[in-house]
Motif scaffolding. Structure first.
Motif, PDB file in Angstrom:
ATOM      1  N   VAL A 123      30.610  44.756  32.141  1.00  0.00           N
ATOM      2  CA  VAL A 123      29.345  45.057  32.806  1.00  0.00           C
ATOM      3  C   VAL A 123      29.033  44.063  33.915  1.00  0.00           C
ATOM      4  CG1 VAL A 123      26.838  45.213  32.469  1.00  0.00           C
ATOM      5  CG2 VAL A 123      28.390  46.223  30.782  1.00  0.00           C
ATOM      6  N   GLU A 124      29.276  42.772  33.659  1.00  0.00           N
ATOM      7  CA  GLU A 124      28.838  41.722  34.582  1.00  0.00           C
ATOM      8  C   GLU A 124      29.966  41.108  35.403  1.00  0.00           C
ATOM      9  OE1 GLU A 124      25.788  41.023  35.185  1.00  0.00           O
ATOM     10  OE2 GLU A 124      24.835  42.145  33.561  1.00  0.00           O
ATOM     11  N   ARG A 125      31.219  41.348  35.022  1.00  0.00           N
ATOM     12  CA  ARG A 125      32.392  40.791  35.712  1.00  0.00           C
ATOM     13  C   ARG A 125      32.456  39.280  35.656  1.00  0.00           C
ATOM     14  NH1 ARG A 125      35.403  44.624  35.103  1.00  0.00           N
ATOM     15  NH2 ARG A 125      36.903  43.522  36.449  1.00  0.00           N
ATOM     16  N   THR A 126      31.792  38.669  34.691  1.00  0.00           N
ATOM     17  CA  THR A 126      31.843  37.223  34.498  1.00  0.00           C
ATOM     18  C   THR A 126      31.352  36.896  33.092  1.00  0.00           C
ATOM     19  OG1 THR A 126      31.070  35.053  35.255  1.00  0.00           O
ATOM     20  CG2 THR A 126      29.518  36.886  35.447  1.00  0.00           C
ATOM     21  N   LEU A 127      31.888  35.807  32.543  1.00  0.00           N
ATOM     22  CA  LEU A 127      31.390  35.270  31.274  1.00  0.00           C
ATOM     23  C   LEU A 127      30.821  33.871  31.480  1.00  0.00           C
ATOM     24  CD1 LEU A 127      34.325  36.325  28.864  1.00  0.00           C
ATOM     25  CD2 LEU A 127      32.147  37.505  29.245  1.00  0.00           C
ATOM     26  N   SER A 128      30.580  33.521  32.723  1.00  0.00           N
ATOM     27  CA  SER A 128      30.114  32.181  33.045  1.00  0.00           C
ATOM     28  C   SER A 128      28.706  31.937  32.518  1.00  0.00           C
ATOM     29  CB  SER A 128      30.126  31.973  34.564  1.00  0.00           C
ATOM     30  OG  SER A 128      29.540  30.736  34.907  1.00  0.00           O
ATOM     31  N   ILE A 129      28.486  30.774  31.900  1.00  0.00           N
ATOM     32  CA  ILE A 129      27.149  30.421  31.451  1.00  0.00           C
ATOM     33  C   ILE A 129      26.340  29.777  32.582  1.00  0.00           C
ATOM     34  CG2 ILE A 129      27.942  30.086  29.095  1.00  0.00           C
ATOM     35  CD1 ILE A 129      27.534  27.004  29.683  1.00  0.00           C
ATOM     36  N   HIS A 130      26.950  29.624  33.745  1.00  0.00           N
ATOM     37  CA  HIS A 130      26.235  29.051  34.892  1.00  0.00           C
ATOM     38  C   HIS A 130      25.482  30.109  35.682  1.00  0.00           C
ATOM     39  CE1 HIS A 130      28.250  25.277  34.155  1.00  0.00           C
ATOM     40  NE2 HIS A 130      29.432  25.850  34.240  1.00  0.00           N
ATOM     41  N   THR A 131      25.590  31.356  35.255  1.00  0.00           N
ATOM     42  CA  THR A 131      24.941  32.438  36.006  1.00  0.00           C
ATOM     43  C   THR A 131      24.117  33.320  35.080  1.00  0.00           C
ATOM     44  OG1 THR A 131      26.947  33.808  35.765  1.00  0.00           O
ATOM     45  CG2 THR A 131      26.727  32.485  37.789  1.00  0.00           C
ATOM     46  N   ILE A 132      23.451  32.711  34.103  1.00  0.00           N
ATOM     47  CA  ILE A 132      22.583  33.471  33.204  1.00  0.00           C
ATOM     48  C   ILE A 132      21.197  33.544  33.838  1.00  0.00           C
ATOM     49  CG2 ILE A 132      21.742  33.700  30.834  1.00  0.00           C
ATOM     50  CD1 ILE A 132      24.771  33.785  31.059  1.00  0.00           C
ATOM     51  N   PHE A 133      21.074  34.390  34.858  1.00  0.00           N
ATOM     52  CA  PHE A 133      19.793  34.503  35.551  1.00  0.00           C
ATOM     53  C   PHE A 133      19.288  35.940  35.619  1.00  0.00           C
ATOM     54  CE2 PHE A 133      23.100  33.684  38.901  1.00  0.00           C
ATOM     55  CZ  PHE A 133      23.274  35.002  39.303  1.00  0.00           C
ATOM     56  N   THR A 134      19.769  36.811  34.733  1.00  0.00           N
ATOM     57  CA  THR A 134      19.194  38.139  34.550  1.00  0.00           C
ATOM     58  C   THR A 134      18.992  38.358  33.055  1.00  0.00           C
ATOM     59  OG1 THR A 134      21.288  39.348  34.301  1.00  0.00           O
ATOM     60  CG2 THR A 134      20.493  38.983  36.551  1.00  0.00           C
ATOM     61  N   ALA A 135      18.068  39.226  32.718  1.00  0.00           N
ATOM     62  CA  ALA A 135      17.785  39.489  31.305  1.00  0.00           C
ATOM     63  C   ALA A 135      19.007  40.075  30.608  1.00  0.00           C
ATOM     64  CB  ALA A 135      16.595  40.436  31.186  1.00  0.00           C
ATOM     65  N   ARG A 136      19.765  40.909  31.308  1.00  0.00           N
ATOM     66  CA  ARG A 136      20.934  41.528  30.682  1.00  0.00           C
ATOM     67  C   ARG A 136      21.999  40.486  30.365  1.00  0.00           C
ATOM     68  NH1 ARG A 136      23.499  46.505  33.772  1.00  0.00           N
ATOM     69  NH2 ARG A 136      24.235  44.858  35.178  1.00  0.00           N
ATOM     70  N   ARG A 137      22.240  39.560  31.283  1.00  0.00           N
ATOM     71  CA  ARG A 137      23.213  38.494  31.008  1.00  0.00           C
ATOM     72  C   ARG A 137      22.739  37.608  29.870  1.00  0.00           C
ATOM     73  NH1 ARG A 137      25.889  36.378  36.735  1.00  0.00           N
ATOM     74  NH2 ARG A 137      26.652  38.428  37.399  1.00  0.00           N
ATOM     75  N   GLU A 138      21.444  37.350  29.832  1.00  0.00           N
ATOM     76  CA  GLU A 138      20.926  36.513  28.763  1.00  0.00           C
ATOM     77  C   GLU A 138      21.058  37.216  27.413  1.00  0.00           C
ATOM     78  OE1 GLU A 138      17.164  33.581  27.801  1.00  0.00           O
ATOM     79  OE2 GLU A 138      16.894  35.185  29.274  1.00  0.00           O
ATOM     80  N   LEU A 139      20.876  38.526  27.400  1.00  0.00           N
ATOM     81  CA  LEU A 139      21.052  39.283  26.160  1.00  0.00           C
ATOM     82  C   LEU A 139      22.486  39.172  25.662  1.00  0.00           C
ATOM     83  CD1 LEU A 139      19.892  41.249  24.061  1.00  0.00           C
ATOM     84  CD2 LEU A 139      20.536  43.129  25.588  1.00  0.00           C
ATOM     85  N   PHE A 140      23.459  39.335  26.553  1.00  0.00           N
ATOM     86  CA  PHE A 140      24.869  39.167  26.172  1.00  0.00           C
ATOM     87  C   PHE A 140      25.120  37.746  25.666  1.00  0.00           C
ATOM     88  CE2 PHE A 140      25.943  42.829  29.075  1.00  0.00           C
ATOM     89  CZ  PHE A 140      26.500  43.625  28.088  1.00  0.00           C
ATOM     90  N   TYR A 141      24.536  36.771  26.349  1.00  0.00           N
ATOM     91  CA  TYR A 141      24.740  35.371  25.987  1.00  0.00           C
ATOM     92  C   TYR A 141      24.278  35.100  24.561  1.00  0.00           C
ATOM     93  CZ  TYR A 141      23.988  30.322  25.838  1.00  0.00           C
ATOM     94  OH  TYR A 141      23.989  28.996  25.460  1.00  0.00           O
ATOM     95  N   TRP A 142      23.048  35.501  24.229  1.00  0.00           N
ATOM     96  CA  TRP A 142      22.521  35.204  22.903  1.00  0.00           C
ATOM     97  C   TRP A 142      23.223  36.013  21.821  1.00  0.00           C
ATOM     98  CZ3 TRP A 142      20.329  30.877  22.145  1.00  0.00           C
ATOM     99  CH2 TRP A 142      19.541  30.276  23.128  1.00  0.00           C
ATOM    100  N   LEU A 143      23.668  37.218  22.133  1.00  0.00           N
ATOM    101  CA  LEU A 143      24.437  37.988  21.158  1.00  0.00           C
ATOM    102  C   LEU A 143      25.757  37.282  20.858  1.00  0.00           C
ATOM    103  CD1 LEU A 143      24.573  40.561  19.464  1.00  0.00           C
ATOM    104  CD2 LEU A 143      25.643  41.706  21.424  1.00  0.00           C
ATOM    105  N   ALA A 144      26.405  36.776  21.912  1.00  0.00           N
ATOM    106  CA  ALA A 144      27.649  36.029  21.726  1.00  0.00           C
ATOM    107  C   ALA A 144      27.409  34.766  20.915  1.00  0.00           C
ATOM    108  CB  ALA A 144      28.269  35.684  23.083  1.00  0.00           C
TER     109      ALA A 144
END
Length: 264
Positions: A123-144
């Motif tokens: 979905v995001e084409r990245t797994l970088s934790i330096h670019t958690i600046f959208t709600a969708r990326r943050e949702l993936f981050y916390w699920l992981a």
């Protein structure tokens, strides 16, 4: 009246990966192990009641975390502590209440975590934790993050209890693997994102082993401090580190939320 359009853009919601980051992460996962045991056994709430209570508190913390527009140390790290406890309880419930083996839970959470990363990247084409600046990326981050704690609990218990290696030896084993990953990153160019997530997973069994070593009685290979004393010792360490992180955060980040996202 301030509208959504008037709000400042969301900045990166995850702190920089420094020594402080790993130290407080280790303390958080240690508390995750001992606090779950404290509420479940010492307070006599039972595994199910403890799980429901702390899951509710975690949801409240996540709502607060998602409401922030930038990284706020105390909000972020309180959420990490709570998700470490709940991740521990997820595995404990499967093993103790549903009789799922540690081998099965380790495999299942490995698959769940891999699927989360695959969907995140798709979905995001990245797994970088330096670019958690959208709600969708943050949702993936916390699920992981949740799955890393559940997986780390299962894998750590499998080695310490299933293979009967013991708490301290298990901590040294996984700590040695983290050292090898660190050397691979700094000396041999191991991918930074892969290195981070591998180390993130493995700090869970290291912290759990540390917590068990401090809290468990002598006859079980521990120091016998108990879950109450151990939990408060490490919670005090977390509080001190959060205070330090808050005071040392650059003033422009505190006031304006300026936190440039690193490239992928």
């Amino acid at each position: 009246m301030t509208t959504l359009a008037d709000r400042a853009p969301m900045q990166n919601k995850v702190p920089e990966v420094t020594f402080d980051f790993w130290l407080i992460k280790l303390l958080a996962v240690t508390v995750g192990e001992t606090a779950a045991d404290y509420m479940n056994l010492d307070l006599g709430l039972g595994l199910s009641t403890t799980s429901w209570i702390l899951s509710g508190v975690l949801i409240a913390a996540l709502v607060l975390q998602f409401a922030q527009r930038k990284y706020v140390p105390w909000v972020y790290w309180v959420t990490v502590v709570l998700i470490s406890v709940v991740g521990t309880l997820v595995t404990d419930n499967l093993v103790d209440n549903f009789s799922v083996s540690l081998e099965t839970t380790t495999i299942a959470f490995s698959i769940a975590l891999a699927a989360t990363f695959a969907l995140w990247y798709l979905v995001e084409r990245t797994l970088s934790i330096h670019t958690i600046f959208t709600a969708r990326r943050e949702l993936f981050y916390w699920l992981a993050v949740l799955f890393t704690f559940a997986l780390g609990t299962a894998a750590g218990d499998l080695v310490a209890e299933g293979i009967k290696l013991g708490y301290l030896a298990t901590g040294f084993l996984f700590g040695g693997i983290i050292v090898a990953i660190t050397l691979g990153y700094y000396l041999f160019g191991l991918n930074s994102i892969l290195s981070f997530w591998l180390a993130y997973i493995l700090t869970r069994p290291v912290g759990a082993s540390l917590g068990d070593f401090f809290s468990q009685p002598d006859q079980h290979g521990g120091l016998g401090l108990g879950t109450t004393v151990t939990s408060f010792i490490f919670l005090a360490g977390i509080a001190l580190l959060i205070g330090y992180m808050t005071l040392s955060q650059p003033r422009d980040q505190l006031d304006l939320g300026v936190n440039e996202a690193a490239p992928d």
